[in-house]
Design a protein around this motif. Structure first.
Motif, PDB file in Angstrom:
ATOM      1  N   MET A 203       0.700  -1.121  -0.128  1.00  0.00           N
ATOM      2  CA  MET A 203       0.023   0.105   0.054  1.00  0.00           C
ATOM      3  C   MET A 203       0.816   1.296   0.086  1.00  0.00           C
ATOM      4  O   MET A 203       1.701   1.342   1.080  1.00  0.00           O
ATOM      5  CB  MET A 203      -0.856   0.109   1.294  1.00  0.00           C
ATOM      6  N   GLU A 204       0.558   1.973  -0.862  1.00  0.00           N
ATOM      7  CA  GLU A 204       1.443   3.195  -1.060  1.00  0.00           C
ATOM      8  C   GLU A 204       0.847   4.263   0.367  1.00  0.00           C
ATOM      9  O   GLU A 204      -0.435   4.597   0.208  1.00  0.00           O
ATOM     10  CB  GLU A 204       1.437   3.944  -2.374  1.00  0.00           C
ATOM     11  N   THR A 205       1.683   4.702   0.858  1.00  0.00           N
ATOM     12  CA  THR A 205       1.391   5.738   2.035  1.00  0.00           C
ATOM     13  C   THR A 205       2.415   7.020   1.777  1.00  0.00           C
ATOM     14  O   THR A 205       3.698   6.932   1.371  1.00  0.00           O
ATOM     15  CB  THR A 205       1.599   5.260   3.170  1.00  0.00           C
ATOM     16  N   GLN A 206       1.899   8.218   2.130  1.00  0.00           N
ATOM     17  CA  GLN A 206       2.889   9.496   1.954  1.00  0.00           C
ATOM     18  C   GLN A 206       2.383  10.259   3.179  1.00  0.00           C
ATOM     19  O   GLN A 206       0.872  10.476   3.553  1.00  0.00           O
ATOM     20  CB  GLN A 206       2.289  10.370   0.854  1.00  0.00           C
ATOM     21  N   TYR A 207       3.326  10.962   3.794  1.00  0.00           N
ATOM     22  CA  TYR A 207       3.038  11.803   4.935  1.00  0.00           C
ATOM     23  C   TYR A 207       3.314  13.233   4.684  1.00  0.00           C
ATOM     24  O   TYR A 207       4.319  13.554   3.818  1.00  0.00           O
ATOM     25  CB  TYR A 207       4.034  11.360   6.084  1.00  0.00           C
ATOM     26  N   PHE A 208       2.486  14.264   5.104  1.00  0.00           N
ATOM     27  CA  PHE A 208       2.582  15.431   4.739  1.00  0.00           C
ATOM     28  C   PHE A 208       2.507  16.450   6.050  1.00  0.00           C
ATOM     29  O   PHE A 208       1.638  16.148   6.858  1.00  0.00           O
ATOM     30  CB  PHE A 208       1.456  16.013   3.892  1.00  0.00           C
ATOM     31  N   LYS A 209       3.126  17.561   6.056  1.00  0.00           N
ATOM     32  CA  LYS A 209       2.839  18.499   7.108  1.00  0.00           C
ATOM     33  C   LYS A 209       3.163  19.784   6.555  1.00  0.00           C
ATOM     34  O   LYS A 209       4.030  19.987   5.788  1.00  0.00           O
ATOM     35  CB  LYS A 209       3.926  18.357   8.298  1.00  0.00           C
ATOM     36  N   PHE A 210       2.045  20.642   6.737  1.00  0.00           N
ATOM     37  CA  PHE A 210       1.952  22.072   6.151  1.00  0.00           C
ATOM     38  C   PHE A 210       1.189  22.928   7.129  1.00  0.00           C
ATOM     39  O   PHE A 210       0.578  22.703   7.933  1.00  0.00           O
ATOM     40  CB  PHE A 210       1.277  21.968   4.710  1.00  0.00           C
ATOM     41  N   TYR A 211       1.599  24.157   7.079  1.00  0.00           N
ATOM     42  CA  TYR A 211       1.065  25.246   7.735  1.00  0.00           C
ATOM     43  C   TYR A 211      -0.213  25.577   7.263  1.00  0.00           C
ATOM     44  O   TYR A 211      -0.511  25.791   6.104  1.00  0.00           O
ATOM     45  CB  TYR A 211       1.941  26.622   7.691  1.00  0.00           C
TER      46      TYR A 211
ATOM     47  N   VAL B 215      -1.696  10.008   3.401  1.00  0.00           N
ATOM     48  CA  VAL B 215      -2.364   9.670   2.514  1.00  0.00           C
ATOM     49  C   VAL B 215      -2.052   8.212   2.150  1.00  0.00           C
ATOM     50  O   VAL B 215      -1.061   7.936   2.014  1.00  0.00           O
ATOM     51  CB  VAL B 215      -2.260  10.311   1.149  1.00  0.00           C
ATOM     52  N   TYR B 216      -3.145   7.439   1.788  1.00  0.00           N
ATOM     53  CA  TYR B 216      -2.998   5.915   1.826  1.00  0.00           C
ATOM     54  C   TYR B 216      -3.630   5.453   0.330  1.00  0.00           C
ATOM     55  O   TYR B 216      -5.090   5.892   0.050  1.00  0.00           O
ATOM     56  CB  TYR B 216      -3.880   5.275   2.718  1.00  0.00           C
TER      57      TYR B 216
ATOM     58  N   ILE C  44      -8.214   0.025  -1.261  1.00  0.00           N
ATOM     59  CA  ILE C  44      -7.083   1.167  -1.218  1.00  0.00           C
ATOM     60  C   ILE C  44      -5.866   0.517  -2.307  1.00  0.00           C
ATOM     61  O   ILE C  44      -5.514   1.170  -3.382  1.00  0.00           O
ATOM     62  CB  ILE C  44      -6.310   1.396   0.047  1.00  0.00           C
ATOM     63  N   GLU C  45      -5.667  -0.752  -2.239  1.00  0.00           N
ATOM     64  CA  GLU C  45      -4.695  -1.367  -3.114  1.00  0.00           C
ATOM     65  C   GLU C  45      -5.083  -1.524  -4.360  1.00  0.00           C
ATOM     66  O   GLU C  45      -4.188  -1.858  -5.350  1.00  0.00           O
ATOM     67  CB  GLU C  45      -4.088  -2.675  -2.169  1.00  0.00           C
TER      68      GLU C  45
END
Length: 255
Positions: free
Chosen positions: A1-9, A21-22, A55-56
């Motif tokens: 499963m592709e996952t991405q992490y984000f942090k923004f103001y 995001v999954y 998801i996958e």
């Protein structure tokens, strides 16, 4: 499963916000954690495993975000007017910051250019928020899965009522929705009117406002599927897993 992490103001909240995001393609789903929860609860509480078939296979992308419940709904001893103002800032963060982020990523992944409707999803107080987003913004949220929610702002704000509390309390604003309001055909036509409110009647469940919602929605001709599970169905993750597995195929038009 592709996952991405984000942090923004977030300019709406004046603080950094995190999300994960999954998935690599498909319909967008906005996951809102349970009360006081964090974005990583989707994974830590094994809900990602339940959603993994969709998801996958590229049918959905799940965007898991943070709440600010500790500043708003949960801080029942705090100033109610300040707390509802802060909650409305969180709503603005979702509508004006997260929704464009979601739409841009989904367009990029799916290779489409039209605006993409989002499914709101949550359990417990997350369901409360999910339903509120769906009914307030049918131009953005075209489907919903709300499990074990409470649909009155009285849960977080008691007897305090002003315009902002009212507009975040579905049992109040839907009850007063004119029967010819243009939102009603939007609810019924978006994604074929596929939206679910579900609650059990077992331990720790609070079905009273779901009964209220069922009556209100029926009286307005709004085609949300309001479902009551049995007295063995508790307010707990094991039951929410079963409900996700039961409703998601219908929400995705697979049955």
């Amino acid at each position: 499963m592709e996952t991405q992490y984000f942090k923004f103001y977030s300019s709406s909240l004046n603080k950094d916000m995190e999300c994960k995001v999954y998935g690599h393609a498909g319909r967008p789903v906005l996951f809102i954690p349970c009360q006081d929860g964090r974005f990583f609860d989707f994974e830590n509480y094994k809900m990602a495993d339940v959603w993994s078939p969709w998801i996958e296979s590229g049918q959905v992308m799940v965007f898991a975000i943070d709440t600010i419940d500790k500043e708003t709904w949960s801080d029942t001893w705090g100033n109610a007017e300040w707390r509802i103002d802060r909650y409305e800032q969180w709503i603005s963060y979702i509508v004006y910051e997260m929704v464009p982020f979601i739409q841009n990523m989904v367009r990029e992944r799916n290779g489409i250019y039209a605006n993409t409707g989002i499914m709101s999803f949550g359990c417990s107080l997350g369901a409360t928020h999910a339903a509120n987003l769906y009914y307030r913004f049918p131009n953005l949220f075209d489907s919903m899965l709300a499990l074990s929610g409470i649909y009155t702002a009285e849960y977080g704000f008691g007897t305090f009522m002003n315009e902002k509390v009212y507009q975040n309390s579905p049992v109040h604003y839907l009850a007063n929705l004119p029967e010819d309001h243009y939102f009603i055909p939007m609810y019924n036509n978006n994604n074929g009117g596929r939206a679910v409110i579900c609650v059990g009647q077992g331990a720790w469940e609070v079905p009273e406002t779901t009964h209220q919602m069922a009556d209100i929605l029926r009286s307005k001709g709004i085609h949300t599927w309001v479902d009551f599970w049995g007295y063995d169905c508790a307010h707990d993750w094991d039951w929410w897993y079963k409900q996700v597995a039961y409703y998601v195929p219908w929400l995705l038009g697979q049955r």
